[in-house]
Scaffold this motif. Structure first.
Motif, short mmCIF file in Angstrom:
data_model
loop_
_atom_site.label_atom_id
_atom_site.label_comp_id
_atom_site.label_asym_id
_atom_site.label_seq_id
_atom_site.Cartn_x
_atom_site.Cartn_y
_atom_site.Cartn_z
N THR A 217 0.83 -1.22 0.00
CA THR A 217 0.00 0.00 0.00
C THR A 217 0.86 1.26 0.00
O THR A 217 0.43 2.31 -0.48
CB THR A 217 -0.93 0.05 1.23
N ALA B 91 -5.41 0.79 -0.29
CA ALA B 91 -4.69 1.74 -1.13
C ALA B 91 -5.61 2.86 -1.60
O ALA B 91 -5.21 4.04 -1.64
CB ALA B 91 -4.08 1.02 -2.32
N ALA B 92 -6.85 2.53 -1.97
CA ALA B 92 -7.78 3.55 -2.45
C ALA B 92 -8.02 4.61 -1.38
O ALA B 92 -8.00 5.82 -1.66
CB ALA B 92 -9.09 2.90 -2.86
N LEU C 263 3.30 8.02 -3.34
CA LEU C 263 3.13 8.87 -4.51
C LEU C 263 2.14 10.00 -4.23
O LEU C 263 2.35 11.15 -4.63
CB LEU C 263 2.65 8.04 -5.70
N SER C 264 1.06 9.67 -3.53
CA SER C 264 0.06 10.68 -3.21
C SER C 264 0.60 11.70 -2.21
O SER C 264 0.42 12.92 -2.36
CB SER C 264 -1.19 9.99 -2.63
N PHE D 105 1.41 3.32 -3.21
CA PHE D 105 0.36 4.27 -3.59
C PHE D 105 0.34 5.48 -2.65
O PHE D 105 0.21 6.62 -3.09
CB PHE D 105 -0.99 3.57 -3.61
N THR D 106 0.47 5.19 -1.35
CA THR D 106 0.45 6.27 -0.36
C THR D 106 1.59 7.25 -0.59
O THR D 106 1.43 8.46 -0.50
CB THR D 106 0.56 5.69 1.06
N VAL E 184 -4.63 6.73 -0.52
CA VAL E 184 -4.26 7.72 -1.54
C VAL E 184 -5.06 9.00 -1.36
O VAL E 184 -4.53 10.11 -1.54
CB VAL E 184 -4.48 7.13 -2.95
N PHE F 47 8.48 5.22 -1.65
CA PHE F 47 8.16 4.51 -2.89
C PHE F 47 9.21 3.46 -3.26
O PHE F 47 8.85 2.30 -3.51
CB PHE F 47 7.95 5.49 -4.05
#
Length: 267
Positions: free
Chosen positions: A60, A224-225, A66-67, A63-64, A228, A187
């Motif tokens: 996860t 992840a959704a 990058l956001s 994704f976290t 983010v 990342f």
């Protein structure tokens, strides 16, 4: 998965994402104990529960990170030269970490996780100031530091902030820059560690359906959704709120999570 489980995972992802943006820690230390509880309740193989929780948490963070880093970069806080110097060691260490974790049974892995979470909380509370003349090391030292951060992060499923932030502040990097730079380092840690968890968990017998190595894909997608969406909120809060106060609060949360993992190690 039923709707109640999906809602729980969404809440966990939001909490982990906010923590990642706020303190640059990747959210893994928050997520692993709770994912362990959920996987245990779902009757996943006991010998693989902690391994799978760590692997899912680490995935996860791709994704976290990058956001979160987009929001920190907008504030000009990411020190990209530090990212470039630490990344080679981090990538190497993050690949080795899951392999080391595979050598440990669930009890040992839970104990290792609890120890490092407690260590991280203690570091947050200590408030020690570095010597005024201390600077970041040259390339060989940065590779070694990145390797150590990567190995431990790969073992415990965290984004490395619990080591990289103290390391950077010890070398007189400003705290907001250290938090932002740690978010960027999440990342490469997560990418290398995720690929390693897929590789070393590929032949593990008895894993539930929809597993990719040690990673449980349905949980990854939901967490992840949510993370983010929440990570930029945490990043913005980090630049507006007193970080030291937040660190103290978060440290006590980490102590509680370390206590749960310690309990898990013996039950």
């Amino acid at each position: 998965m039923d709707w109640s489980l999906i809602l729980i995972l969404l809440a966990m992802g939001a909490a982990g994402g906010f923590a990642a943006g706020l303190l640059g820690i990747g959210g893994g230390m928050v997520l692993v104990p709770f994912i362990t509880m959920i996987y245990t309740a779902q009757h996943f193989p006991p010998e693989a529960v902690v391994h799978m929780a760590i692997a899912t948490s680490l995935a996860t963070i791709m994704f976290t990170s990058l956001s979160s880093v987009r929001a920190h970069h907008a504030h000009g806080a990411v020190v990209w030269p530090i990212v470039r110097m630490l990344t080679p060691g981090i990538v190497a260490g993050s690949w080795v970490g899951p392999w080391l974790g595979k050598q440990l049974n669930t009890t040992a892995l839970a104990l290792v996780f609890a120890a490092f979470v407690a260590f991280s909380a203690t570091q947050m509370l200590s408030g020690k100031k570095p010597a005024g003349a201390r600077e970041l090391p040259q390339a060989p030292g940065m590779f070694a530091a990145g390797g150590a951060i990567g190995v431990v992060s790969g073992v415990v499923g965290a984004g490395g902030g619990f080591m990289s932030i103290p390391f950077m502040t010890w070398c007189n990097v400003k705290i907001h820059q250290a938090v932002a730079t740690s978010a960027a380092l999440g990342f490469p840690i997560a990418l290398s560690g995720t690929l390693s968890n897929i590789w070393f968990g590929w032949d593990q017998p008895g894993l539930p359906p929809y597993s990719l190595g040690y990673i449980y894909l349905p949980a990854l997608a939901v967490i992840a959704a949510a993370s983010v969406l929440a990570a930029p909120l945490g990043a913005r809060a980090a630049h507006r709120m007193p970080v030291q106060t937040l660190k103290r609060i978060f440290a006590f949360i980490l102590y509680a999570l370390a206590g749960y993992m310690l309990w898990k190690a013996f039950h």
